[in-house]
Design a protein around this motif. Structure first.
Motif, PDB file in Angstrom:
ATOM      1  N   UNK A  42       0.941  -1.109   0.073  1.00  0.00           N
ATOM      2  CA  UNK A  42       0.001   0.111  -0.002  1.00  0.00           C
ATOM      3  C   UNK A  42       0.876   1.137  -0.102  1.00  0.00           C
ATOM      4  N   UNK A  43       0.342   2.136  -0.558  1.00  0.00           N
ATOM      5  CA  UNK A  43       1.172   3.560  -0.623  1.00  0.00           C
ATOM      6  C   UNK A  43       0.385   4.579  -0.157  1.00  0.00           C
TER       7      UNK A  43
ATOM      8  N   UNK B 104      -2.681   8.698  -5.736  1.00  0.00           N
ATOM      9  CA  UNK B 104      -1.393   8.117  -5.243  1.00  0.00           C
ATOM     10  C   UNK B 104      -1.516   7.439  -3.960  1.00  0.00           C
ATOM     11  N   UNK B 105      -2.845   7.141  -3.344  1.00  0.00           N
ATOM     12  CA  UNK B 105      -3.009   6.472  -1.988  1.00  0.00           C
ATOM     13  C   UNK B 105      -3.818   5.485  -2.534  1.00  0.00           C
ATOM     14  N   UNK B 106      -3.280   4.263  -2.454  1.00  0.00           N
ATOM     15  CA  UNK B 106      -3.932   3.127  -2.661  1.00  0.00           C
ATOM     16  C   UNK B 106      -3.124   1.709  -2.736  1.00  0.00           C
ATOM     17  N   UNK B 107      -3.601   0.931  -3.312  1.00  0.00           N
ATOM     18  CA  UNK B 107      -2.801  -0.330  -3.248  1.00  0.00           C
ATOM     19  C   UNK B 107      -2.347  -0.962  -4.553  1.00  0.00           C
ATOM     20  N   UNK B 108      -0.803  -1.069  -4.418  1.00  0.00           N
ATOM     21  CA  UNK B 108       0.104  -1.185  -5.848  1.00  0.00           C
ATOM     22  C   UNK B 108       0.524  -2.324  -6.000  1.00  0.00           C
TER      23      UNK B 108
ATOM     24  N   UNK C 286       6.253   8.201  13.202  1.00  0.00           N
ATOM     25  CA  UNK C 286       6.534   6.717  12.608  1.00  0.00           C
ATOM     26  C   UNK C 286       6.222   6.582  11.127  1.00  0.00           C
ATOM     27  N   UNK C 287       5.198   7.130  10.600  1.00  0.00           N
ATOM     28  CA  UNK C 287       4.803   7.096   9.249  1.00  0.00           C
ATOM     29  C   UNK C 287       5.836   8.241   8.316  1.00  0.00           C
ATOM     30  N   UNK C 288       6.670   7.370   7.602  1.00  0.00           N
ATOM     31  CA  UNK C 288       7.495   8.205   7.077  1.00  0.00           C
ATOM     32  C   UNK C 288       7.625   8.399   5.513  1.00  0.00           C
ATOM     33  N   UNK C 289       7.077   7.201   4.896  1.00  0.00           N
ATOM     34  CA  UNK C 289       7.420   6.981   3.436  1.00  0.00           C
ATOM     35  C   UNK C 289       5.813   7.359   2.725  1.00  0.00           C
ATOM     36  N   UNK C 290       6.175   8.510   1.762  1.00  0.00           N
ATOM     37  CA  UNK C 290       5.083   8.940   0.942  1.00  0.00           C
ATOM     38  C   UNK C 290       5.583   9.948  -0.240  1.00  0.00           C
ATOM     39  N   UNK C 291       6.311   9.160  -1.155  1.00  0.00           N
ATOM     40  CA  UNK C 291       6.959  10.042  -2.325  1.00  0.00           C
ATOM     41  C   UNK C 291       6.181  11.035  -2.897  1.00  0.00           C
TER      42      UNK C 291
ATOM     43  N   UNK D 153      -0.809  -2.629 -11.386  1.00  0.00           N
ATOM     44  CA  UNK D 153      -2.002  -2.234 -11.099  1.00  0.00           C
ATOM     45  C   UNK D 153      -1.937  -1.422  -9.928  1.00  0.00           C
ATOM     46  N   UNK D 154      -2.967  -0.644  -9.985  1.00  0.00           N
ATOM     47  CA  UNK D 154      -3.152   0.484  -8.859  1.00  0.00           C
ATOM     48  C   UNK D 154      -4.730   0.573  -8.479  1.00  0.00           C
ATOM     49  N   UNK D 155      -4.987   0.451  -7.258  1.00  0.00           N
ATOM     50  CA  UNK D 155      -6.408   0.361  -6.704  1.00  0.00           C
ATOM     51  C   UNK D 155      -6.385   1.729  -5.657  1.00  0.00           C
ATOM     52  N   UNK D 156      -7.413   2.519  -6.230  1.00  0.00           N
ATOM     53  CA  UNK D 156      -7.073   3.761  -5.207  1.00  0.00           C
ATOM     54  C   UNK D 156      -8.046   3.332  -3.934  1.00  0.00           C
ATOM     55  N   UNK D 157      -7.514   3.649  -2.720  1.00  0.00           N
ATOM     56  CA  UNK D 157      -8.098   3.533  -1.564  1.00  0.00           C
ATOM     57  C   UNK D 157      -9.617   3.832  -1.483  1.00  0.00           C
TER      58      UNK D 157
END
Length: 290
Positions: free
Chosen positions: A188-189, A277-281, A217-222, A238-242
């Motif tokens: 997830x991204x 850009x927020x979803x499952x990759x 604690x949450x750091x990665x969101x390019x 594939x990308x699925x939007x949350x």
């Protein structure tokens, strides 16, 4: 982080709460046992129980469905679950008996899990490897060993990347790409906008205080979103939007609907940044890349 195993118990408790709903999207009958009293306590302390459970249910279902389709269509023979925590997919999903499922995590987590599930029978073969994934030399040796014995490997890093820096994710992406039989990567991204909203929440501040003495604690969101991974040999399959997954699963709720409308009306660029850009990759291994 002070106690990484505690985060695994928290996630297990959210899965337990979803399982116990009359309209549960999935059933993880091992989750409450694995969460234990510590997981139950943390859910109460952090608050926003419904939101946390919903978010975990959406993530779990999205990855479940993508995983099962890949195993069938791509004939995956090995799943490499990095930072596996207290995930129980080999015990609750109807997976092929020929599948090899490899879990990698810290000794404390895996030994506890092994003990609690010792009397249970998984659908496929399960191997547990105790390893600190930040030990670069050790993980490279492990990846090379798995690559030599498997033909079609799918990597899962559910819940892991968000705790890492961009440099750490880049290093991991490069190490995974070095293995020719590591064909897919599922995770997830979050977008930078979504990460900012998360970090502002009361629940996240409590979480950071409990696990990291108040440090994020949450750091990665390019900023580049999924394009971040292209430089390391991975392209998006594939990308699925949350947000779309929440609607598909009918767990969007009034709050998500309302916030979505507000973003569409008053901050279209913000809405697009979050929804795209927020979803499952699902990434796939590229042979030739820039």
């Amino acid at each position: 982080m002070n106690n990484i195993s505690a985060t695994a118990r928290l996630v297990a408790m959210y899965r337990a709460l979803e399982t116990e709903r009359p309209d549960a999207l999935f059933h993880d009958f091992f989750a409450r046992r694995l969460a234990g009293g510590e997981g139950a306590m943390m859910v109460e302390v952090l608050g926003a129980k419904h939101q946390g459970t919903t978010a975990m249910a959406i993530r779990t279902c999205a990855i479940d469905s993508m995983l099962q389709r890949l195993i069938e269509v791509d004939r995956i023979d090995t799943v490499l679950n990095l930072g596996a925590g207290l995930d129980t997919r080999p015990y609750r999903l109807n997976l092929p008996t020929s599948l090899c499922w490899i879990e990698v995590d810290l000794p404390e987590i895996l030994r506890y899990k092994e003990q609690e599930l010792s009397s249970e029978q998984p659908f496929c073969s399960v191997k547990r490897i105790e390893l600190d994934l930040m030990d670069v030399a050790a993980r490279r040796r492990l990846f090379a060993q798995i690559n030599a014995s498997a033909k079609q490997v799918l990597i899962i890093t559910e819940g892991l990347l968000s705790y890492l820096t961009e440099a750490q994710v880049a290093s991991l992406a490069n190490d995974l790409h070095q293995q020719s039989n590591f064909h897919g990567w599922l995770f997830e991204l979050a977008s930078p906008v979504a990460l900012q909203q998360i970090q502002k929440s009361k629940q996240q501040k409590l979480f950071d205080q409990y696990f990291a003495n108040g440090n994020p604690t949450f750091l990665f969101a390019p900023e580049q979103g999924t394009e971040f991974f292209r430089a390391y040999g991975w392209s998006v399959r594939e990308f699925r939007s949350v947000w779309k997954e929440a609607c598909r699963l009918k767990r969007h709720g009034h709050l998500i609907r309302f916030s979505g409308l507000l973003m569409r009306w008053f901050a279209k660029r913000t809405w697009l940044a979050m929804s795209q850009h927020t979803g499952f990759v699902l990434l796939e291994h590229c042979i030739h890349y820039l």
